[in-house]
Design a protein around this motif. Structure first.
Motif, short mmCIF file in Angstrom:
data_model
loop_
_atom_site.label_atom_id
_atom_site.label_comp_id
_atom_site.label_asym_id
_atom_site.label_seq_id
_atom_site.Cartn_x
_atom_site.Cartn_y
_atom_site.Cartn_z
N ASP A 33 -1.74 11.14 9.61
CA ASP A 33 -1.27 11.94 8.48
C ASP A 33 -1.89 13.32 8.60
O ASP A 33 -3.10 13.46 8.82
CB ASP A 33 -1.67 11.30 7.16
N ARG A 35 -1.15 17.85 7.44
CA ARG A 35 -0.54 18.74 6.45
C ARG A 35 -0.08 20.03 7.14
O ARG A 35 -0.72 20.50 8.07
CB ARG A 35 -1.53 19.09 5.35
N LEU A 45 3.02 17.27 3.45
CA LEU A 45 2.62 16.18 4.34
C LEU A 45 3.53 16.10 5.55
O LEU A 45 4.72 16.41 5.48
CB LEU A 45 2.65 14.85 3.60
#
Length: 111
Positions: A33, A35, A45
């Motif tokens: 994950d 950004r 995201l």
């Protein structure tokens, strides 16, 4: 029994041991994950699905344009700047403006 008058045919598949295509370094599969955006501005995201010292493949939740300059915040590494080299719906490939260090790459692979 095969005689010299009969043709002998062989079939084999060839797979190169290591093919990079146009890439300068091999990419490693990851599922991270991350950004997009700088600081507190426009942070959205995304998921990093493969990475090398020179770039990454991203899955995004909104389309990003080819040629865009982006800031990518990578877990355990921090912000890196990159240019989107290709984009297809909600997937994109980016090239980092500065290559990652080997230690940073190892951090991402080990997460």
């Amino acid at each position: 029994m095969i005689t010299s008058a009969e043709p002998v045919l062989f079939a084999a598949e060839f797979e190169p041991a290591h093919y990079l295509g146009r890439r300068r370094a091999p990419r490693r599969p990851v599922s991270l994950d991350a950004r997009l955006g700088r600081g507190g501005l426009d942070r959205t995201l995304c998921k990093v699905t493969d990475v090398s010292i020179h770039g990454a493949r991203l899955q995004t939740y909104s389309a990003i344009k080819r040629g865009s300059d982006i800031w990518l915040t990578l877990p355990g590494v921090g912000q890196v700047s990159a240019t989107v080299r290709w984009s297809d719906d909600f997937e994109a490939g980016c090239e980092f403006h500065e290559p990652l260090s080997n230690a940073a790459l190892r951090t991402l692979i080990d997460l």
